[in-house]
Design a protein around this motif. Sequence first.
Motif, PDB file in Angstrom:
ATOM      1  N   GLN A  81      74.016  14.115  49.409  1.00  0.00           N
ATOM      2  CA  GLN A  81      72.866  14.458  50.240  1.00  0.00           C
ATOM      3  C   GLN A  81      71.817  15.095  49.339  1.00  0.00           C
ATOM      4  OE1 GLN A  81      72.310  13.925  53.682  1.00  0.00           O
ATOM      5  NE2 GLN A  81      70.237  14.512  53.027  1.00  0.00           N
ATOM      6  N   MET A  82      70.650  14.462  49.278  1.00  0.00           N
ATOM      7  CA  MET A  82      69.579  14.925  48.395  1.00  0.00           C
ATOM      8  C   MET A  82      68.397  15.358  49.244  1.00  0.00           C
ATOM      9  SD  MET A  82      69.787  12.053  45.378  1.00  0.00           S
ATOM     10  CE  MET A  82      69.142  10.756  46.411  1.00  0.00           C
ATOM     11  N   SER A  83      67.963  16.589  49.063  1.00  0.00           N
ATOM     12  CA  SER A  83      66.831  17.130  49.791  1.00  0.00           C
ATOM     13  C   SER A  83      65.817  17.700  48.811  1.00  0.00           C
ATOM     14  CB  SER A  83      67.298  18.227  50.756  1.00  0.00           C
ATOM     15  OG  SER A  83      68.278  17.743  51.645  1.00  0.00           O
ATOM     16  N   SER A  84      64.619  17.970  49.314  1.00  0.00           N
ATOM     17  CA  SER A  84      63.545  18.530  48.478  1.00  0.00           C
ATOM     18  C   SER A  84      63.405  17.739  47.180  1.00  0.00           C
ATOM     19  CB  SER A  84      63.821  20.006  48.173  1.00  0.00           C
ATOM     20  OG  SER A  84      63.940  20.758  49.359  1.00  0.00           O
ATOM     21  N   LEU A  85      63.389  16.433  47.317  1.00  0.00           N
ATOM     22  CA  LEU A  85      63.344  15.566  46.139  1.00  0.00           C
ATOM     23  C   LEU A  85      62.045  15.741  45.366  1.00  0.00           C
ATOM     24  CD1 LEU A  85      65.060  12.484  47.714  1.00  0.00           C
ATOM     25  CD2 LEU A  85      65.743  13.524  45.548  1.00  0.00           C
ATOM     26  N   LYS A  86      62.178  15.613  44.047  1.00  0.00           N
ATOM     27  CA  LYS A  86      61.054  15.757  43.137  1.00  0.00           C
ATOM     28  C   LYS A  86      60.901  14.471  42.317  1.00  0.00           C
ATOM     29  CE  LYS A  86      62.383  20.611  42.437  1.00  0.00           C
ATOM     30  NZ  LYS A  86      62.755  21.628  41.418  1.00  0.00           N
ATOM     31  N   PRO A  87      59.728  14.215  41.782  1.00  0.00           N
ATOM     32  CA  PRO A  87      59.557  13.030  40.935  1.00  0.00           C
ATOM     33  C   PRO A  87      60.544  12.987  39.769  1.00  0.00           C
ATOM     34  CG  PRO A  87      57.419  13.859  41.597  1.00  0.00           C
ATOM     35  CD  PRO A  87      58.432  14.846  42.099  1.00  0.00           C
ATOM     36  N   VAL A  88      60.938  14.134  39.240  1.00  0.00           N
ATOM     37  CA  VAL A  88      61.886  14.151  38.128  1.00  0.00           C
ATOM     38  C   VAL A  88      63.285  13.698  38.538  1.00  0.00           C
ATOM     39  CG1 VAL A  88      60.659  15.914  36.834  1.00  0.00           C
ATOM     40  CG2 VAL A  88      62.434  16.595  38.459  1.00  0.00           C
ATOM     41  N   ASP A  89      63.538  13.578  39.828  1.00  0.00           N
ATOM     42  CA  ASP A  89      64.824  13.064  40.300  1.00  0.00           C
ATOM     43  C   ASP A  89      64.876  11.538  40.262  1.00  0.00           C
ATOM     44  OD1 ASP A  89      64.674  15.621  42.803  1.00  0.00           O
ATOM     45  OD2 ASP A  89      65.905  15.640  40.979  1.00  0.00           O
TER      46      ASP A  89
END
Length: 122
Positions: A81-89
């Motif tokens: 579960q991935m939240s608050s995703l950022k471009p670096v992800d």
Amino acid sequence: QVQLVESGGGLVQAGGSLRLSCAASGRYFGIYAMTWFRQAPGMERELVAGINSGLSTFHSDSVKGRFTISRDNAKNTLFLQMSSLKPVDTAVYYCADKHGVVVKNRDAYDYWGQGTQVSVAS
């Protein structure tokens, strides 16, 4: 024949969420350490999160508090579960398994999935 098949990747805006799945088949799932690695273009494949057969978990500092790894042994499925995703992800995310416990060395892993692309737009 052991197979790991990832799904759930896609394109999302920064701050958004995604849930990755990894369906395992070919051997008893519950006794193996399961992990998520990721590889961005031009970068080495890095450990993101792992979960042992006893359900203890590891999350890298870069995702701690934003990503959560879990597993459903009855369904032979691993989740991220991935939240608050950022471009670096942005990367291709792979699941992998091994005997024993989670380690950071990717060469220690027995089987890998084909990967699923996660792209985070700013």
